[in-house]
Scaffold this active site. Structure first.
Site, PDB file in Angstrom:
ATOM      1  N   SER A  92      -8.800   7.158   5.405  1.00  0.00           N
ATOM      2  CA  SER A  92      -8.473   6.670   4.071  1.00  0.00           C
ATOM      3  C   SER A  92      -9.175   7.040   2.226  1.00  0.00           C
ATOM      4  O   SER A  92      -9.851   8.584   2.764  1.00  0.00           O
ATOM      5  CB  SER A  92      -9.704   4.960   4.010  1.00  0.00           C
ATOM      6  OG  SER A  92      -8.824   4.468   4.903  1.00  0.00           O
ATOM      7  N   ASP A 136     -17.706  11.798  15.362  1.00  0.00           N
ATOM      8  CA  ASP A 136     -17.163  12.023  17.248  1.00  0.00           C
ATOM      9  C   ASP A 136     -18.096  10.747  17.824  1.00  0.00           C
ATOM     10  O   ASP A 136     -19.461  10.951  18.138  1.00  0.00           O
ATOM     11  CB  ASP A 136     -17.738  13.110  17.515  1.00  0.00           C
ATOM     12  CG  ASP A 136     -17.389  13.832  19.068  1.00  0.00           C
ATOM     13  OD1 ASP A 136     -16.644  13.118  19.418  1.00  0.00           O
ATOM     14  OD2 ASP A 136     -17.787  14.665  19.920  1.00  0.00           O
TER      15      ASP A 136
END
Length: 799
Positions: free
Chosen positions: A250, A322
């Site tokens: 995005s 992560d």
């Protein structure tokens, strides 16, 4: 003869009656945007005005009534989409699409989203305002299921409509959380390459953070050789068959008053999500005496993930942190029910599931779990190695309060209240963008972050036995990257690396600097932004990085090997400004050449299957610019050739020649015919649109489209051997919220508001979207009522 004519006449009458009957029946399947309906559970009348694009504007005296009406109107336009989304986490796609989806169902069941949802629901406070609004919304959805027309897809698949529950809402959010995680594609592949090729090859990949790229600035004023590849292949195979889109990336930026012409905040946001039909977002404007929000909803989720009102606006991008790790486990050879830990042998958890399969027998599915998570061996048929690998995902390890977070941010009235809700987002990791009427701008990286032991990289499969490669601690939300009212007067995110806090960089699968660099260049050089100039920026198709990369690689071309026509095109390429317009020749020549650079660099060592997997990772995107300037490195040599050691120069020259040959083959010898519109196209595909006879009725497009991967107008496509760039991902909406004129803020959807193929709003925004146009997000009640195309009124049932 007369008898024959009578038979023909009778047949003609029957055919006409069948056509009329079919037309009348199909007409009953359309959404109803006007009239009056009774609905049990309402306390008062609710009025829904539909604007000219089918956006509902819901007016009610209470939030519960408004959310119940929202559930109904959402379902009548998007029930099929809701149905598919709730099925993913609980392994229900094979029941709709047959045996081809069994592996996908196995994979998603093994993630444990549905099990985590069940655990969450045992602890939920059903008396909380969040739960009350969720249940009101579900009452509306189920009222449509019981009383409304059945969408045509249910007839085509033979599927029975069933009521929705709060479990379905949580499962939908869980699916969204997983599609954000990139570790499932990257960690096993890197482990495999490390085991197979050695550390030296990995040193020449852009794995860790690159201090030379554009980072988001913070501001606080206070093995086995083959198992990894097989896991990556299994995950890729499961995700490739999903009939609903993945969340990918995005853009967003929020301009403080000092950067705008009006002295008021402007927010821009365009979440990048896989294109599909229907598109992801359902728009709805909800207004009550004490609550108002113009929002963008996922199918089956009551609270908008994107939204604004007169006080504040918010948007989202992917953080790309992560939150998913893999662990090698050790099973007890004498007792297959146990696995090893630093504290000794522990019992495996066994989970049994049954997958219903359309036109087939039920599939009994069993998987095992360690303390880290599901063991993936056996999840896919091709994983047959003995060494077990378990997957640890932060979403299922911690308490799930994501819906509490969504309730909090949608009901916040100022920056402080908004920020208070954010620590409840543990996964997926989100960059939350904020602006308000008071002039505040902010960005928070919202996720449950953790710290790993020193020298341990979470980009590889970890040791699950020793206990030495576990998270050291979970970080407090105050340690997350963020910026509130920074002195440079804007905040932004393009899924790129955030700067460090307290000397710590947060590991993740961040995208390269391309979009971030362009955003920063444009924002830094202008202080009189308005809605019109921001709308031009969100459509920007120019790369700041690719021309620099072209200049670097062109230096390596030996022009003595080029003919006159090639020299002309190389000269054009050297003067290319990086723009991806439909008539650009250089854009096409660049991408063909870049693909062959990647192929000729990596495929000989990786092999075709691993190279294909590599192309699907963010690691590949990060490597393009970083690797091109690497003058020497292990990857340049083609290990399949014995008589020569290739260099970067060899690879670049061969890749240009390969690209040229492929373009001549596809489009002929005249480079004037090699234009971007020939290869860069967008088709919005319906899950059933793959059936040839239904494609033209259900799919939307294809359209030639401007833009490319990693420009602001991020029309992303996969690299493959075809050389045709079918756009798979891009802006799922383009929103611009201007607090100097909040009632005239603008937006667009990729196709249309409705997911019902029989609705006039199924694709009425598609061509506007391709042309880069916008429409108003209406909020003025008088304007809405006087210009409304239709009105639907819900009244309480007497029962």
């Amino acid at each position: 003869m007369k008898t024959f004519k009578k038979i023909l006449l009778l047949l003609a009458v029957v055919i006409v009656l069948l056509v009329i009957g079919t037309a009348l029946f199909m007409n009953t399947l359309k959404p109803e945007y006007s009239g009056q309906k009774t609905m049990a559970g309402l306390s008062d009348e609710v009025t829904v005005f539909y604007d000219s694009f089918g956006i509902p504007h819901i007016y009610a005296e209470s939030e519960e009534d408004a959310f119940q009406a929202l559930g109904y109107v959402h379902a009548q336009d998007r029930l099929w989409q809701m149905e598919l989304l709730r099925r993913v986490a609980k392994g229900g796609l094979s029941e709709v699409f047959g045996p081809d989806l069994v592996d996908t169902d196995k994979f998603f069941l093994s993630l444990g989203i549905d099990e985590h949802t069940k655990a969450t629901l045992t602890n939920i406070d059903n008396g909380s305002p969040m739960a009350a609004l969720c249940n009101a919304y579900l009452d509306g959805v189920n009222s449509f299921i019981e009383n409304g027309p059945t969408p045509v897809e249910f007839y085509l698949t033979g599927l029975e409509k069933k009521p929705f529950t709060l479990e379905d809402v949580y499962n939908a959010v869980g699916y969204m959380a997983f599609t954000f995680a990139m570790g499932h594609k990257t960690d096993p592949l890197l482990t495999d390459l490390k085991n197979d090729l050695g550390e030296e090859y990995l040193n020449d990949l852009a794995i860790e953070s690159d201090s030379s790229t554009v980072w988001i600035k913070n501001y606080k004023n206070v093995s086995s050789d083959s198992i990894a590849t097989n896991i990556t292949a299994a995950v890729t195979k499961a995700l490739d068959k999903l009939p609903i889109p993945l969340f990918v990336g995005s853009n967003s930026w929020v301009l403080a008053p000092e950067k705008t012409k009006s002295g008021k905040v402007i927010l821009a946001n365009d979440p990048h999500i896989g294109f599909a039909q229907p598109s992801v977002w359902y728009e709805a404007h909800v207004s009550t005496p004490h609550y108002e929000k113009y929002g963008y909803h996922m199918a089956g989720v009551p609270f908008p993930l994107l939204g604004h009102d007169r006080n504040l606006a918010y948007g989202l991008t992917m953080f790309q942190n992560d939150d998913l790790n893999f662990y090698f486990e050790e099973l007890n050879q004498a007792d297959s029910t146990k696995y090893n830990t630093e504290e000794g042998w522990k019992e495996l958890q066994v989970v049994e599931k049954t997958i219903s399969v359309k036109d087939g027998d039920d599939v009994l599915f069993t998987y095992k779990k360690t303390r880290h998570g599901p063991i993936l061996n056996g999840i896919a048929d091709q994983i047959t190695q003995e060494r077990p690998v378990a997957m640890s995902w932060i979403y299922t390890r911690l308490e799930n309060k994501v819906l509490d977070a969504l309730y909090g941010i949608t009901h916040a009235e100022n920056l402080d209240e908004f920020q208070e809700a954010l620590p409840n987002i543990h996964a997926p990791g989100l960059n939350v963008m904020y602006g308000d009427a008071e002039g505040n701008v902010a960005w928070w990286a919202s996720a449950q972050l953790y710290q790993m032991p020193d020298s341990i990289s979470s980009k590889f499969i970890l040791n699950g036995v020793s206990g030495e490669e576990e998270p050291v601690r979970y970080l407090d939300f105050s340690e997350n990257p963020s910026a509130i009212n920074p002195p440079w007067n804007y905040v932004y995110s393009a899924n790129n690396q955030p700067d460090s806090i307290a000397g710590m960089l947060y590991p993740g699968y961040y995208l390269p600097e391309n979009r971030a660099k362009r955003i920063v260049e444009l924002l830094d050089n202008k202080n009189d932004w308005d809605k019109e100039s921001v709308s031009e920026m969100i459509l920007d198709v120019t790369s700041s990085v690719n021309p620099r990369l072209v200049s670097e690689l062109i230096k390596l071309l030996d022009i003595s090997h080029l003919d006159q026509q090639q020299l002309v095109e190389v000269d054009k390429l050297s003067n290319w400004d990086g723009s991806y317009t439909l008539d650009s020749q250089s854009a096409l020549l660049y991408h063909r050449s870049e693909y062959y650079v990647l192929k000729n660099t990596f495929e000989d060592e990786m092999g075709p299957e691993r190279f294909k997997q590599f192309l699907s990772t963010h690691l590949m995107k990060r490597h393009i610019a970083w690797g091109a300037i690497m003058k020497v490195g292990k990857w340049w040599d083609n290990v399949l050739t014995q008589d020569v050691v290739e260099t970067r120069n060899h690879i670049v020259l061969k890749s240009f020649a390969d690209a040229w040959t492929s373009l001549v083959k596809d489009f002929g010898p005249d480079p004037n015919e090699w234009t971007w519109d020939k290869v860069h196209t967008l088709e919005h595909k319906h899950p059933i649109g793959q059936v040839a006879s239904l494609r033209k009725y259900l799919n939307v497009g294809p359209f030639p489209v401007e833009g490319s991967r990693e420009v602001i107008n991020n029309m992303t496509f996969p690299y493959d051997s075809t050389g045709f760039y079918k756009v798979s991902t891009g802006p799922s909406t383009r929103r611009i919220i201007d607090f100097s004129d909040i009632e005239n803020s603008i937006s667009i959807l990729p196709t249309g508001q409705s997911g019902n193929p029989l609705s006039e709003h199924y694709k009425d925004q598609a061509e506007l979207y391709v042309r880069g146009e916008f429409r108003k997000m209406m909020m003025n009640q008088n304007e809405i009522e006087t210009t409304s195309k239709s009105k639907l009124v819900f009244v309480p049932s007497e029962n």
